[in-house]
Motif scaffolding. Sequence first.
Motif, PDB file in Angstrom:
ATOM      1  N   VAL A 110       0.838  -1.202   0.000  1.00  0.00           N
ATOM      2  CA  VAL A 110       0.000   0.000   0.000  1.00  0.00           C
ATOM      3  C   VAL A 110       0.871   1.250   0.000  1.00  0.00           C
ATOM      4  CG1 VAL A 110      -1.912   1.195   1.135  1.00  0.00           C
ATOM      5  CG2 VAL A 110      -1.675  -1.283   1.407  1.00  0.00           C
ATOM      6  N   SER A 111       0.606   2.172  -0.936  1.00  0.00           N
ATOM      7  CA  SER A 111       1.223   3.496  -0.876  1.00  0.00           C
ATOM      8  C   SER A 111       0.466   4.323   0.164  1.00  0.00           C
ATOM      9  CB  SER A 111       1.162   4.184  -2.245  1.00  0.00           C
ATOM     10  OG  SER A 111       2.138   3.674  -3.110  1.00  0.00           O
ATOM     11  N   ASP A 112       1.106   4.522   1.308  1.00  0.00           N
ATOM     12  CA  ASP A 112       0.501   5.221   2.446  1.00  0.00           C
ATOM     13  C   ASP A 112       0.858   6.708   2.320  1.00  0.00           C
ATOM     14  OD1 ASP A 112      -0.807   5.665   4.784  1.00  0.00           O
ATOM     15  OD2 ASP A 112       0.595   4.571   6.066  1.00  0.00           O
ATOM     16  N   TRP A 113       0.047   7.420   1.540  1.00  0.00           N
ATOM     17  CA  TRP A 113       0.337   8.776   1.026  1.00  0.00           C
ATOM     18  C   TRP A 113       0.801   9.746   2.106  1.00  0.00           C
ATOM     19  CZ3 TRP A 113       0.347  11.762  -3.421  1.00  0.00           C
ATOM     20  CH2 TRP A 113       0.041  13.098  -3.312  1.00  0.00           C
ATOM     21  N   ASN A 114      -0.033   9.981   3.135  1.00  0.00           N
ATOM     22  CA  ASN A 114       0.278  11.007   4.130  1.00  0.00           C
ATOM     23  C   ASN A 114       1.257  10.540   5.202  1.00  0.00           C
ATOM     24  OD1 ASN A 114      -1.097  13.204   3.090  1.00  0.00           O
ATOM     25  ND2 ASN A 114      -3.013  12.685   4.100  1.00  0.00           N
ATOM     26  N   ASN A 115       1.584   9.247   5.219  1.00  0.00           N
ATOM     27  CA  ASN A 115       2.624   8.746   6.112  1.00  0.00           C
ATOM     28  C   ASN A 115       3.961   8.603   5.397  1.00  0.00           C
ATOM     29  OD1 ASN A 115       1.188   8.546   8.557  1.00  0.00           O
ATOM     30  ND2 ASN A 115       0.290   6.586   7.956  1.00  0.00           N
ATOM     31  N   HIS A 116       3.993   8.941   4.103  1.00  0.00           N
ATOM     32  CA  HIS A 116       5.240   8.950   3.322  1.00  0.00           C
ATOM     33  C   HIS A 116       5.963   7.602   3.392  1.00  0.00           C
ATOM     34  CE1 HIS A 116       4.441  13.219   3.425  1.00  0.00           C
ATOM     35  NE2 HIS A 116       4.491  13.195   4.749  1.00  0.00           N
ATOM     36  N   ARG A 117       5.194   6.548   3.183  1.00  0.00           N
ATOM     37  CA  ARG A 117       5.785   5.219   3.288  1.00  0.00           C
ATOM     38  C   ARG A 117       5.008   4.230   2.432  1.00  0.00           C
ATOM     39  NH1 ARG A 117       3.632   3.859   9.508  1.00  0.00           N
ATOM     40  NH2 ARG A 117       1.443   3.492   8.930  1.00  0.00           N
ATOM     41  N   VAL A 118       5.630   3.088   2.176  1.00  0.00           N
ATOM     42  CA  VAL A 118       4.961   1.965   1.527  1.00  0.00           C
ATOM     43  C   VAL A 118       4.896   0.829   2.544  1.00  0.00           C
ATOM     44  CG1 VAL A 118       5.042   0.262  -0.324  1.00  0.00           C
ATOM     45  CG2 VAL A 118       5.740   2.609  -0.778  1.00  0.00           C
ATOM     46  N   MET A 119       3.681   0.303   2.760  1.00  0.00           N
ATOM     47  CA  MET A 119       3.459  -0.742   3.754  1.00  0.00           C
ATOM     48  C   MET A 119       3.199  -2.078   3.070  1.00  0.00           C
ATOM     49  SD  MET A 119       3.641   0.763   6.719  1.00  0.00           S
ATOM     50  CE  MET A 119       2.793  -0.339   7.878  1.00  0.00           C
ATOM     51  N   LYS A 120       3.659  -3.136   3.715  1.00  0.00           N
ATOM     52  CA  LYS A 120       3.374  -4.499   3.259  1.00  0.00           C
ATOM     53  C   LYS A 120       2.568  -5.210   4.340  1.00  0.00           C
ATOM     54  CE  LYS A 120       5.546  -8.874   1.877  1.00  0.00           C
ATOM     55  NZ  LYS A 120       6.840  -9.572   1.628  1.00  0.00           N
ATOM     56  N   TRP A 121       1.395  -5.705   3.935  1.00  0.00           N
ATOM     57  CA  TRP A 121       0.531  -6.459   4.844  1.00  0.00           C
ATOM     58  C   TRP A 121       0.453  -7.887   4.331  1.00  0.00           C
ATOM     59  CZ3 TRP A 121      -2.795  -4.150   8.789  1.00  0.00           C
ATOM     60  CH2 TRP A 121      -2.561  -2.789   8.961  1.00  0.00           C
ATOM     61  N   ARG A 122       1.037  -8.809   5.075  1.00  0.00           N
ATOM     62  CA  ARG A 122       0.953 -10.217   4.689  1.00  0.00           C
ATOM     63  C   ARG A 122      -0.481 -10.719   4.858  1.00  0.00           C
ATOM     64  NH1 ARG A 122       6.033 -12.234   3.997  1.00  0.00           N
ATOM     65  NH2 ARG A 122       7.728 -11.070   5.013  1.00  0.00           N
ATOM     66  N   LYS A 123      -0.790 -11.804   4.188  1.00  0.00           N
ATOM     67  CA  LYS A 123      -2.151 -12.343   4.246  1.00  0.00           C
ATOM     68  C   LYS A 123      -2.549 -12.632   5.690  1.00  0.00           C
ATOM     69  CE  LYS A 123      -5.107 -16.023   2.455  1.00  0.00           C
ATOM     70  NZ  LYS A 123      -5.169 -17.293   1.703  1.00  0.00           N
ATOM     71  N   ASP A 124      -3.719 -12.149   6.083  1.00  0.00           N
ATOM     72  CA  ASP A 124      -4.311 -12.348   7.419  1.00  0.00           C
ATOM     73  C   ASP A 124      -3.538 -11.637   8.538  1.00  0.00           C
ATOM     74  OD1 ASP A 124      -6.278 -13.976   6.265  1.00  0.00           O
ATOM     75  OD2 ASP A 124      -5.050 -15.766   6.486  1.00  0.00           O
ATOM     76  N   ALA A 125      -2.585 -10.761   8.197  1.00  0.00           N
ATOM     77  CA  ALA A 125      -1.840 -10.033   9.229  1.00  0.00           C
ATOM     78  C   ALA A 125      -2.710  -8.963   9.864  1.00  0.00           C
ATOM     79  CB  ALA A 125      -0.585  -9.408   8.633  1.00  0.00           C
ATOM     80  N   LYS A 126      -2.439  -8.663  11.133  1.00  0.00           N
ATOM     81  CA  LYS A 126      -3.172  -7.625  11.854  1.00  0.00           C
ATOM     82  C   LYS A 126      -2.482  -6.268  11.756  1.00  0.00           C
ATOM     83  CE  LYS A 126      -6.224 -10.580  13.169  1.00  0.00           C
ATOM     84  NZ  LYS A 126      -7.553 -10.582  12.510  1.00  0.00           N
ATOM     85  N   GLU A 127      -1.225  -6.253  11.319  1.00  0.00           N
ATOM     86  CA  GLU A 127      -0.524  -5.005  11.118  1.00  0.00           C
ATOM     87  C   GLU A 127       0.497  -5.182  10.003  1.00  0.00           C
ATOM     88  OE1 GLU A 127       2.979  -5.318  14.501  1.00  0.00           O
ATOM     89  OE2 GLU A 127       1.105  -4.291  15.017  1.00  0.00           O
ATOM     90  N   GLY A 128       0.943  -4.064   9.440  1.00  0.00           N
ATOM     91  CA  GLY A 128       1.867  -4.118   8.315  1.00  0.00           C
ATOM     92  C   GLY A 128       3.287  -3.807   8.726  1.00  0.00           C
TER      93      GLY A 128
END
Length: 435
Positions: free
Chosen positions: A325-343
Amino acid sequence: MDLTKHRQLLNEELHLIINDYDQFKQRFGEQKPSPHDLSLLDQINQWEINSIDKIKQRAKNCREIVTELLQTCINDTEMKFNDLNEQLKQFHSDNEFNEINLNYLRNELIKIREELHNPSNISIQQDSRPFINEISIISLEKKSNCSKSKQNTTTVAAGNEEGQQLDQLNRPKEIVIDKNKNIFIADWLNHRIFHLNPNPKEGKIIAGGNGQGNRMDQLNNPTDVIVDQQNQPIIIADQGNRRVIRWLNQSQQVLIGNIDCHGLAMDKNGFLYVSDREKNEVRRWKMGEYNEGVIVAGGNGQGNQFNQLNHPTFIFVDEDQSVYVSDWNNHRVMKWRKDAKEGTIIAGGNLNQLSKPRGVIIDHFGRIGVGDRGNHRVMHSCEGKEAGEIVVGENGAGNQSNKQNCPDHLSFDDDGNLYFVKPGNDRMQKMKIIL
């Protein structure tokens, strides 16, 4: 005489250096791994053994628990069968029953059968936190395992200033390359989806193009488009109309309504993913079942924690159904694995690394491409690396007149070519990434 003697001394020194080189070359060829080298390999081997032992023990424990629970379920089912059998005998012997009794018996039998085949109280849950220690190799050499690139770009679409003609674009947003190298572009301010064959620079309109509006044959600032490779329709994030719409041969169907959609993705199983800027989340839908969907990233309010997003834009889903996910206002790219609760943060995290990231793409080699919009460049890196490589643009924000010429969304083709759109000068360009 002095010059002759001096030359002789220089030759003697050269022969000594050559002799030292030959001796070192011989020792280098005969060199065996040092105890330090062997120790490193032993540490890796021991980590492998310990990790496998932990996984095997965890799997063994889980199998034992499941076996015990299934046996309990079977025992419960057997008791219910016995009770139902007694009732059947009683009805049969008394010969006093009606349609209500028969329906009851039939429903009880169906319920018991379903419980046996689908025990609802047993499921498998995978924890997003690893229970084995992760290792990595740290080298002091200043080398990169990522590819190097050359900034030789070619324009493959438009570039004739903004406009509505077939050789023009107006603030293009998304770009998609299919396996046959067909190119699809979300032409944002022209409210249309553009299709280009692999070779010509002039394309055709395959959706919208009927002016800005909310009719079924119109679009309103489309931001993203994906192509269903199985059924061939295109799916569009019609952002201005707050809907996700499917378009096939001038036939339209609204799949998801009342959503602040921006980015779209589809995984290998045909599940549809949509980013929602308003709710700061990404949801997944099974094709044909567009109810509430399942939250796969964010969904915990606006914020910068690992379980939150702030204005998510474009998304990408890999073979393992991990969501980027391009996390626009956090200036970062996040990776969320399948069924994960956080990235986890795989790029950026502060203004010095990324600023207002847009497009994100992962190629076949696992390399990450990011449209670093605020810094007017495209970054290219490998997961786990602190710093990436600039492959398009300058190191820094550049001059003010160039702000609208920053690369936006990205796509790779099967040959490793990187495609990107530049909304400010209304064109799409291609770059060869050299491994």
